[in-house]
Motif scaffolding. Structure first.
Motif, short mmCIF file in Angstrom:
data_model
loop_
_atom_site.label_atom_id
_atom_site.label_comp_id
_atom_site.label_asym_id
_atom_site.label_seq_id
_atom_site.Cartn_x
_atom_site.Cartn_y
_atom_site.Cartn_z
N ASP A 1 0.74 4.30 0.62
CA ASP A 1 0.69 5.30 1.69
C ASP A 1 0.93 4.70 3.07
O ASP A 1 0.78 5.40 4.08
CB ASP A 1 -0.66 6.02 1.67
N VAL A 2 1.29 3.42 3.13
CA VAL A 2 1.54 2.76 4.42
C VAL A 2 2.86 2.01 4.34
O VAL A 2 3.12 1.28 3.38
CB VAL A 2 0.40 1.78 4.78
N GLU A 3 3.71 2.17 5.34
CA GLU A 3 5.03 1.55 5.30
C GLU A 3 5.02 0.11 5.80
O GLU A 3 5.79 -0.72 5.32
CB GLU A 3 6.02 2.37 6.14
N ARG B 1 0.88 -1.17 0.00
CA ARG B 1 0.00 0.00 0.00
C ARG B 1 0.91 1.22 0.00
O ARG B 1 1.67 1.45 0.96
CB ARG B 1 -0.90 -0.01 1.23
N ASP C 1 -5.80 -5.18 6.92
CA ASP C 1 -6.12 -4.03 6.07
C ASP C 1 -6.15 -4.43 4.60
O ASP C 1 -7.00 -3.96 3.83
CB ASP C 1 -5.10 -2.91 6.29
N HIS D 1 0.06 -4.81 6.85
CA HIS D 1 -0.96 -5.17 7.84
C HIS D 1 -2.01 -6.00 7.11
O HIS D 1 -2.84 -5.47 6.38
CB HIS D 1 -1.57 -3.91 8.45
#
Length: 405
Positions: free
Chosen positions: A235-237, A233, A243, A240
């Motif tokens: 925008d996410v490092e 994703r 999600d 998860h």
């Protein structure tokens, strides 16, 4: 305690499916375990277990099943064979609104049938209780190795469907002599487990994802790839998983790094249509795209694997994808093509083994709920329609079924 008479129906779908939900020995076991159950089997000329195998164990055969409370099969029941007001257990393939089965669901509703779909029998946490996935993985991996060997003229394996059972198929494993290729197996469920079972027994070593990407080997190896290995994703490092399963549309594929080093891809991961494809047809044209053989065991047509343009048949399980034209060609037409194995009913190739495994699951985790009042809600969660009406969980299928009027 409730008393039920269960009828094992003969499979009516074409092409023919030879599997059965309960084998002769599993019928005997079920009758011994559930004293309030009666069980009969509808005669069948195509079933992998012959009628005489049931008779020899004292199981009654009965053509007319209209006096049964519950009817159990495997694949979709032809509309004209549905008996009104009965409870059916089978794989309906309707919950994803598959176009070809809208008429089936419409008929279920019109005939006031209660439909329990094996695919929707789950724990409270959503884990499936019964499936043929392991055998899809076993046969799919075998077919993938067969296709690779045939493409490159390395060895010739007997097709799985011509093997009497899995023991017979495993005798073929000794013929497998592979060069130091890399095999990618996607997924972490039953299907991937079955595929890796085959690779392990063939003596192909499993390596870590890191080693798979960055090391060279002098023997064939494989790596198991989970969703987090080839999706991100932006925008996410931190990965998860919950999600990803909730918001797959926000992710992008990073599979290209694996496509650069993989020779044979075995696609075993469940794919959500909102999730990114593993790669695109444009990616295939890039000079560093190395994959030349794909066993699309999930067989999602136009799904996660863009070369899967159609499903093939058990007798003729492969076709070629021409990277330059994007067109399909006969299997093994030219080595520059990508050879694709895509069959949507792989467990049918080992019907006796697959049926034994499935019957074990039914006895252990499904049938008990018929006699305990469904205390855990397993049957309730798995019921798509009750007495001709969609249940609340599957009310979203209303328009889908209505179109078939």
């Amino acid at each position: 305690m409730h008393k039920f008479k269960i009828g094992i129906i003969k499979e009516g779908k074409v092409p023919v499916d030879k599997r059965v939900p309960l084998t002769p020995k599993k019928c005997v076991e079920a009758l011994e375990k559930f004293k309030n159950m009666k069980l009969v089997v509808q005669p069948s000329k195509v079933r992998c277990y012959k009628d005489d195998e049931y008779r020899e164990l004292g199981i009654s055969l009965q053509e007319d099943l209209s006096d049964c409370d519950i009817l159990m099969g495997v694949k979709e029941v032809p509309v004209e064979q549905l008996i009104p007001s009965k409870t059916y257990f089978f794989f309906s393939h309707t919950i994803k609104e598959q176009p070809h089965n809208a008429k089936l669901l419409r008929a279920v509703l019109d005939k006031k049938i209660t439909l329990v779909d094996y695919e929707t029998l789950t724990t409270r946490q959503g884990q499936r209780l019964v499936a043929f996935g392991r055998y899809a993985g076993i046969v799919g991996a075998y077919n993938g190795i067969l296709a690779y060997g045939k493409k490159w003229g390395l060895f010739d394996l007997k097709p799985a469907y011509l093997c009497h059972d899995m023991d017979d198929m495993q005798e073929e494993y000794f013929k497998v002599k592979l060069p130091p290729i890399k095999i990618a197996v996607t997924g972490g469920g039953r299907v991937a487990g079955g595929a890796m079972e085959v690779l392990d027994k063939m003596g192909i070593r499993k390596v870590s994802v890191f080693d798979y990407l960055y090391k060279q080997f002098d023997e064939p190896v494989y790596a198991q790839l989970h969703s987090g290995d080839y999706n991100t994703r932006p925008d996410v490092e931190v990965w998860h998983a919950p999600d990803f399963y909730e918001n797959p549309h926000l992710y992008k594929s990073t599979f290209r790094k694996f496509a650069r080093v993989t020779d044979l891809l075995m696609a075993c991961a469940y794919w959500n249509p909102r999730a990114p494809r593993l790669f695109s047809e444009e990616d295939i044209k890039l000079p560093d795209f190395k994959i030349n053989t794909i066993a699309d065991i999930t067989c999602d047509v136009c799904g996660s694997i863009p070369t899967t343009k159609k499903s093939a048949s058990i007798p003729d399980p492969t076709y070629d994808y021409n990277p330059e034209t994007g067109e399909l060609e006969p299997a093994y037409s030219q080595q520059s093509n990508i050879t694709v194995m895509a069959v949507d009913n792989l467990p049918c190739e080992l019907p006796r083994n697959a049926s034994r495994d499935f019957g074990r699951q039914l006895i252990d985790v499904v049938l008990p709920h018929l006699f305990n009042g469904d205390a855990e809600g397993v049957l309730e969660r798995g019921t798509i329609a009750k007495e001709g009406k969609l249940t609340e969980r599957y009310a979203y299928l209303k328009n889908y079924a209505a179109v078939a009027r």
